[in-house]
Design an enzyme around this catalytic site. Structure first.
Site, short mmCIF file in Angstrom:
data_model
loop_
_atom_site.label_atom_id
_atom_site.label_comp_id
_atom_site.label_asym_id
_atom_site.label_seq_id
_atom_site.Cartn_x
_atom_site.Cartn_y
_atom_site.Cartn_z
N ALA A 63 0.87 -1.17 0.00
CA ALA A 63 0.00 0.00 0.00
C ALA A 63 0.90 1.22 0.00
O ALA A 63 2.09 1.13 0.33
CB ALA A 63 -0.87 -0.01 1.25
N GLY A 102 0.36 -5.02 0.74
CA GLY A 102 -0.79 -4.96 -0.15
C GLY A 102 -0.48 -5.50 -1.54
O GLY A 102 -1.36 -6.04 -2.22
N GLU A 105 -0.91 -9.02 -1.32
CA GLU A 105 -2.34 -9.31 -1.12
C GLU A 105 -3.10 -9.26 -2.45
O GLU A 105 -4.06 -10.01 -2.65
CB GLU A 105 -2.93 -8.34 -0.10
CG GLU A 105 -2.38 -8.63 1.31
CD GLU A 105 -2.84 -7.63 2.34
OE1 GLU A 105 -2.40 -6.47 2.24
OE2 GLU A 105 -3.62 -7.98 3.23
N GLU A 125 3.86 -5.92 7.15
CA GLU A 125 3.08 -4.86 7.80
C GLU A 125 3.42 -4.70 9.28
O GLU A 125 3.37 -3.60 9.81
CB GLU A 125 1.58 -5.13 7.65
CG GLU A 125 1.03 -4.85 6.26
CD GLU A 125 1.17 -6.02 5.31
OE1 GLU A 125 1.95 -6.95 5.62
OE2 GLU A 125 0.53 -5.98 4.25
N1 CAA Z 1 4.62 3.30 0.08
C1 CAA Z 1 5.11 4.50 -0.28
N2 CAA Z 1 6.39 4.70 -0.66
C2 CAA Z 1 7.20 3.63 -0.69
C3 CAA Z 1 6.77 2.35 -0.32
C4 CAA Z 1 5.40 2.19 0.06
N3 CAA Z 1 4.89 1.02 0.38
N4 CAA Z 1 7.81 1.49 -0.43
C5 CAA Z 1 8.85 2.21 -0.86
N5 CAA Z 1 8.49 3.49 -1.01
C6 CAA Z 1 9.33 4.58 -1.53
C7 CAA Z 1 10.46 4.92 -0.57
O1 CAA Z 1 10.06 5.85 0.40
C8 CAA Z 1 11.49 5.49 -1.52
O2 CAA Z 1 11.10 6.80 -1.81
P1 CAA Z 1 12.19 7.93 -2.12
O3 CAA Z 1 12.99 7.42 -3.28
O4 CAA Z 1 11.39 9.14 -2.37
O5 CAA Z 1 13.00 8.00 -0.85
C9 CAA Z 1 11.31 4.67 -2.81
O6 CAA Z 1 9.98 4.12 -2.69
C10 CAA Z 1 12.29 3.55 -2.98
O7 CAA Z 1 12.32 2.77 -1.78
P2 CAA Z 1 13.70 2.26 -1.14
O8 CAA Z 1 14.68 3.37 -1.10
O9 CAA Z 1 13.34 1.59 0.14
O10 CAA Z 1 14.18 1.21 -2.23
P3 CAA Z 1 14.80 -0.23 -2.03
O11 CAA Z 1 14.98 -0.78 -3.39
O12 CAA Z 1 15.95 -0.16 -1.09
O13 CAA Z 1 13.68 -1.11 -1.30
C11 CAA Z 1 11.52 -2.03 -0.90
C12 CAA Z 1 12.47 -1.39 -1.92
C13 CAA Z 1 12.04 -3.39 -0.47
C14 CAA Z 1 10.19 -2.20 -1.59
C15 CAA Z 1 11.38 -1.13 0.34
O14 CAA Z 1 11.09 0.18 -0.08
C16 CAA Z 1 10.30 -1.54 1.30
O15 CAA Z 1 10.52 -2.42 2.11
N6 CAA Z 1 9.12 -0.87 1.22
C17 CAA Z 1 8.06 -1.04 2.15
C18 CAA Z 1 7.35 -2.34 1.93
C19 CAA Z 1 6.20 -2.46 2.89
O16 CAA Z 1 6.34 -2.32 4.08
N7 CAA Z 1 5.03 -2.75 2.34
C20 CAA Z 1 3.87 -2.91 3.12
C21 CAA Z 1 3.15 -1.63 3.12
S1 CAA Z 1 1.79 -1.68 4.22
C22 CAA Z 1 0.54 -2.45 3.40
O17 CAA Z 1 0.69 -2.85 2.30
C23 CAA Z 1 -0.71 -2.52 4.21
C24 CAA Z 1 -1.78 -3.33 3.65
O18 CAA Z 1 -1.94 -4.48 3.99
C25 CAA Z 1 -2.80 -2.74 2.79
#
Ligand code: CAA
Length: 695
Positions: A63, A102, A105, A125
């Protein structure tokens, strides 16, 4: 249809291509695009099957976290997932990169899942203080059983494709051409006349009720001590998955998700997530880093050996320098031990150890470091000792090499000035143990060249560290705040609290250890030596607590000597009447009548001290932004992640309240408790620290 999702046609297959860089997060445009694309594909009689895939580096990584805490906008992700699952035409999700949260999901609501071998899937999450809120808690156990589902959701760890295939999370894994393979799968399904296979109707993982009960009991026990509500609620939801019809389970999950997402803990964890990424955005990041293949580390103590080991493991050629044969042997031995332990824990292969060791050389003559691209001095924390090493390095290193000092407190400008190339000198402040702690403070001097800073940033990235930019001041960001924190901890003890009470209060706040326990673990000698050095210039009008000096004079240097602020039975800290007597004697000598403190007042005073010092650091331009200060505390000092850091905490406490508290505490030490100069303007303008984070 919104452009974040394209609808393409390949004969009878509709392909929904998600294209929303950088990570295809499921923000409003993507959700709407998916919903519209799906509706169009379903309305088209020529379409017999649907593929969902993503452009760029990854299938949706979750998400859009930045939308949390804001009013939800239709269509919600759970609804999009339900619509995908309800499709009367088979839906295939084609997963590459990191399909997380998400994103995964969405894949779970498709009827078949195919992935690239390099892909990872996961439900992280819990690390954001929430739980999978788009059906993940209900669909995952239906596919792989409660035990594995709980493990996945409570650990939050991503699962590599091969393992996910074996677990039953994926149906097929391919080595390349994922779009082609997904199309072939969709065409095969059409040819076979395959009916959709909604995950909600599957019970593959739910057969063994006993195993399920055991899993839930084990999960409840394992997270009993965890104060975050996320893991508890995940267990509740998995229980609901077993006991309730699917739609009721979804409703249960939604209620739990909404409760968690609005919690202060989740807000703290979100702040930590974005702060970590923001920290890398420093002005010098735009400069190209100087190429570094060979790192020299001067000093083979715990710190130097830890740095050398980390650099070796990251693939650098490393030279470790010590003054004499014994020192060098000890340093190399330390590195060998770290490697051994990594091999024993399965973190490093024996072959890797051999290869790393072959890239290491031990030297006793500085001239042998001439070829290094970056030299890091990690010698004793004393200006003259460090200055000598830097002068020596300056004399032998090639032009363009970066000279880094790992000082924790000393003036980097003054150290740079002893060399003929101050532009090449930068502070790289590692935290002990250097191969474990994720923080690296990059201390930028007056003369430091931007590309020297960028080189430090590149090194941090390669070592897997989180770099934070700091200006020059006594203790930089982290240790300067630590000094204020310890200062107040000692005031509190002298005024009536016991060290054990202060430690207990801070552990209750969420710190892994209290300030006195940390002090005993680190050893009291270095700080004592420093106080003695500074004694001549100390302002006698300022409150000075001498208890630590008395402890050192009594040979109580902490855990290593079996006694410090506590007495040690093995590693167990026990309150020591001798220490309490020393404290009482100090109180008596100063005429202090001890008063009692509630634990909450102790932790509030210590937090106010940290936040006020943080504000001062900001006002002086030492830190670029408040969230950088939070990152330093989170990654270098064990600050509880769900509290977000001292500046995030201060926003919750209130800026006016912060200033008032500082003024209220002034009688404890008028010289110390002075509001930071920027608080007034913040109060007047209604500014919070979070407002100062962008950029
Ligand atoms: N939402 C918004 N922005 C996100 C994001 C997300 N889920 N995941 C990454 N980004 C953004 C980062 O903030 C970053 O932005 P900037 O370049 O502006 O700083 C950009 O995307 C790149 O991210 P990384 O620098 O972290 O890149 P990476 O290649 O090192 O890692 C990744 C990529 C493994 C996807 C890592 O970003 C990550 O772990 N993201 C979060 C994943 C996560 O926790 N997902 C679950 C979200 S909650 C959810 O989904 C709830 C639900 O059930 C509905």
């Amino acid at each position: 249809m919104a452009e974040a999702v394209r609808l393409e046609r390949e004969d009878e297959v509709a392909v929904l291509v998600i294209d929303s860089p950088p990570v295809n997060a499921l923000g409003l445009a993507v959700r709407a695009g998916l919903a519209d694309g799906l509706a169009a594909a379903l309305a088209d009689d020529g379409v017999k099957a649907i593929v969902i895939r993503a452009e760029g580096r990854t299938f949706p990584a979750g998400a859009d976290i930045s939308e949390f805490g804001k009013p939800p906008q239709d269509p919600w992700l759970p609804e999009v997932c339900n619509r995908i699952e309800a499709s009367p035409k088979p839906v295939v999700a084609a997963v590459h990169g990191t399909a997380l949260g998400g994103g995964f999901e969405v894949a779970l609501s498709a009827h078949w899942r195919i992935a690239l071998a390099s892909a990872k899937v996961g439900l992280p999450e819990v690390t954001l203080g929430i739980l999978p809120g788009a059906g993940g808690t209900q669909r995952t156990p239906r596919l792989i059983g409660a035990e594995q589902a709980l493990d996945m959701m409570i650990s939050g760890k991503p699962v590599p494709a091969a393992k996910a295939l074996a677990m039953g999370l994926l149906d097929e894994v391919v080595d390349d051409d994922l779009p082609g393979a997904a199309l072939r799968l969709a065409r095969r399904l059409i040819a076979e006349g395959a009916a959709p296979r909604p995950t909600r109707d599957r019970r593959d993982g739910m057969r063994d009720a006993v195993a399920y009960e055991q899993a839930v009991a084990a999960a409840r026990k394992a997270q009993g001590a965890n104060r975050l509500p996320g893991p508890r609620r995940i267990v509740d939801c998995v229980e609901a998955a077993l006991l309730l019809p699917f739609d009721q389970g979804l409703h249960f999950e939604r209620t739990a998700f909404q409760e968690l997402v609005a919690s202060p803990e989740a807000a703290g964890l979100r702040h930590a997530f974005f702060s970590e990424r923001r920290a890398a955005k420093m002005p010098e990041a735009a400069s190209p880093a100087r190429p570094v293949a060979h790192v020299a580390v001067v000093g083979g103590g715990l710190m130097g050996a830890g740095i050398a080991y980390a650099c070796l493991s990251a693939g650098y050629n490393v030279s470790l320098m010590e003054r004499d044969r014994e020192g060098l042997a000890r340093g190399l031995e330390r590195i060998a031990k770290l490697q051994e332990s990594a091999v024993a824990k399965g973190r490093m292969s024996a072959a890797q150890r051999e290869a790393d060791w072959a890239r290491l050389s031990g030297v006793m003559d500085m001239a042998q470091l001439a070829g290094a691209d970056l030299a890091i001095e990690a010698v004793f924390e004393d200006f003259d000792v460090k200055a000598d090493v830097l002068r020596g390095l300056d004399a032998v290193l090639k032009p363009g090499a970066v000279l880094a000092t790992n000082t924790s407190y000393l003036d980097v400008d003054a150290l740079a000035a002893v060399t003929a190339r101050p532009a090449d000198v930068v502070g790289l402040h590692f935290f002990s143990p250097a191969h474990v702690m994720r923080l690296l403070e990059i201390v930028v001097g007056k003369a430091t060249a931007p590309d020297a800073v960028a080189t430090g940033l590149a090194l941090a990235k390669k070592l897997g560290k989180v770099a934070v930019r700091s200006g020059v001041c006594d203790g930089f960001i982290g240790n300067r705040i630590l000094t204020a924190y310890r200062q107040v901890a000692e005031f509190l003890v002298e005024d009536g609290a016991t060290p054990a009470q202060v430690d207990r209060a801070m552990r209750a706040f969420g710190m892994p250890l209290g300030p006195f326990e940390v002090s005993d673990m680190a050893g009291l000698q270095i700080a004592w030596a420093r106080r003695k050095r500074l004694a001549a210039t100390r302002d006698p009008a300022k409150r000075y607590v001498a208890v630590a000096d008395r402890l050192c004079e009594a040979g109580r240097f902490g855990q290593s000597t079996g006694k410090g602020w506590y007495r040690y039975d093995g590693r167990k800290a026990v309150e020591d009447p001798e220490v309490l007597a020393i404290i009482e004697a100090e109180r008596a000598a100063k005429g202090i009548t001890p008063r009692s403190f509630a634990d909450a007042e102790i932790s509030t005073r210590l937090m106010v001290a940290m936040a006020n010092e943080g504000a001062r650091i900001l006002a002086e331009g030492i830190a670029l932004r408040p969230s950088d200060i939070d990152v330093v505390k989170l990654f270098g000092y064990g600050f509880p992640r769900w509290e977000g850091g001292p500046m995030h905490w201060a926003d919750g406490f209130g800026i006016l309240q912060l200033k008032n508290a500082v003024q209220d505490y002034a009688e404890q030490a008028p010289d110390f408790w002075q509001p930071a100069p920027n608080l007034d303007a913040m109060i007047l303008n209604g500014t919070r620290f979070a407002d100062l984070n962008e950029g």
